[in-house]
Design an enzyme around this catalytic site. Structure first.
Site, PDB file in Angstrom:
ATOM      1  N   GLY A  13      -5.335 -22.647  -4.482  1.00 37.70           N
ATOM      2  CA  GLY A  13      -6.190 -23.770  -4.116  1.00 37.70           C
ATOM      3  C   GLY A  13      -7.279 -23.342  -3.165  1.00 37.70           C
ATOM      4  O   GLY A  13      -7.658 -22.173  -3.107  1.00 37.70           O
ATOM      5  N   CYS A  14      -7.761 -24.272  -2.419  1.00 36.21           N
ATOM      6  CA  CYS A  14      -8.849 -24.044  -1.471  1.00 36.21           C
ATOM      7  C   CYS A  14      -8.462 -22.971  -0.460  1.00 36.21           C
ATOM      8  O   CYS A  14      -7.419 -23.061   0.185  1.00 36.21           O
ATOM      9  CB  CYS A  14      -9.156 -25.350  -0.750  1.00 36.21           C
ATOM     10  SG  CYS A  14     -10.283 -25.167   0.633  1.00 36.21           S
ATOM     11  N   PHE A  15      -9.311 -21.975  -0.299  1.00 33.75           N
ATOM     12  CA  PHE A  15      -8.957 -20.888   0.618  1.00 33.75           C
ATOM     13  C   PHE A  15      -8.978 -21.306   2.077  1.00 33.75           C
ATOM     14  O   PHE A  15      -8.383 -20.653   2.918  1.00 33.75           O
ATOM     15  CB  PHE A  15      -9.750 -19.606   0.386  1.00 33.75           C
ATOM     16  CG  PHE A  15     -11.248 -19.701   0.254  1.00 33.75           C
ATOM     17  CD1 PHE A  15     -12.015 -20.537   1.017  1.00 33.75           C
ATOM     18  CD2 PHE A  15     -11.894 -18.884  -0.675  1.00 33.75           C
ATOM     19  CE1 PHE A  15     -13.396 -20.578   0.891  1.00 33.75           C
ATOM     20  CE2 PHE A  15     -13.272 -18.913  -0.810  1.00 33.75           C
ATOM     21  CZ  PHE A  15     -14.021 -19.768  -0.020  1.00 33.75           C
ATOM     22  N   TRP A  16      -9.646 -22.396   2.417  1.00 37.81           N
ATOM     23  CA  TRP A  16      -9.623 -22.850   3.813  1.00 37.81           C
ATOM     24  C   TRP A  16      -8.193 -23.217   4.222  1.00 37.81           C
ATOM     25  O   TRP A  16      -7.759 -22.906   5.324  1.00 37.81           O
ATOM     26  CB  TRP A  16     -10.511 -24.061   4.017  1.00 37.81           C
ATOM     27  CG  TRP A  16     -11.971 -23.829   3.844  1.00 37.81           C
ATOM     28  CD1 TRP A  16     -12.644 -22.637   3.803  1.00 37.81           C
ATOM     29  CD2 TRP A  16     -12.967 -24.842   3.686  1.00 37.81           C
ATOM     30  NE1 TRP A  16     -13.985 -22.848   3.640  1.00 37.81           N
ATOM     31  CE2 TRP A  16     -14.217 -24.199   3.563  1.00 37.81           C
ATOM     32  CE3 TRP A  16     -12.926 -26.229   3.634  1.00 37.81           C
ATOM     33  CZ2 TRP A  16     -15.400 -24.891   3.395  1.00 37.81           C
ATOM     34  CZ3 TRP A  16     -14.112 -26.923   3.471  1.00 37.81           C
ATOM     35  CH2 TRP A  16     -15.340 -26.262   3.353  1.00 37.81           C
TER      36      TRP A  16
END
Length: 180
Positions: A13-16
């Site tokens: 998913g989102c790397f953040w």
């Protein structure tokens, strides 16, 4: 990089979100947000978000295997995202948000495949695991503003609404594995 460190490249998913989680694990020396698994060299965030480059948002983890094993990293990986949704994590949709393990050695491939088999046999997830296990080819570091994103932007709306709840759940579950 020290000879003692190993590398894991994961897409969940989102790397953040994933960067914020893995930075807190004892034995993880460095986490870099970036892109892997695509056909374009040196893609930009703007290009990757279209889904047209074939890249996934990934984190590349440098870890000390005498402190945390690749298997333990996979345990965190599979417990902090939904590996049963194809090209989707929460509200993020597209191939760039797929679940993938880009293995760096035959040993990582074997551990990954065996772990997925164990999770499947134990029926840990209601639906079929769709995480791809793919040979690592290239990693492209994301733009500087993506690095250490959560730590630098804790009050940003996405961080408050999406990352904070994930982090709280993770910290509660993995308290004994966190950095002091």
């Amino acid at each position: 990089m020290s000879d003692k460190l190993e590398i894991a490249t994961l897409a969940n998913g989102c790397f953040w979100c994933t960067e914020a989680i893995f930075q807190r694990l004892n034995g993880v020396e460095k986490v870099t947000s970036g892109y892997s698994g695509g056909k374009v060299k040196n893609p930009s965030y703007r290009e990757v978000t279209t889904g047209g480059t074939g890249h996934a948002e990934v984190i590349q983890i440098q870890f000390n295997p005498s402190v945390i094993t690749f298997q333990e990293i996979l345990e965190v990986f599979f417990s902090t995202h939904d590996p049963t949704t194809l090209n989707k994590q929460g509200y993020d949709v597209g191939t760039q948000y797929r679940s993938a393990i880009f293995y760096h050695s035959e040993k990582q491939k074997e551990i990954s495949e065996n772990f997925i088999k164990e999770l499947t046999e134990a029926e840990v997830f209601e639906n079929k695991i769709v995480t791809e296990v793919t040979s690592f080819e290239a990693f492209y570091s994301a733009e500087e503003y993506h690095q250490n994103y959560y730590n630098n932007n804790k009050n940003q709306g996405y961080c408050v609404a999406v990352i904070n709840p994930k982090l709280e759940k993770f910290i509660k579950k993995y308290k004994s594995k966190l950095k002091k």
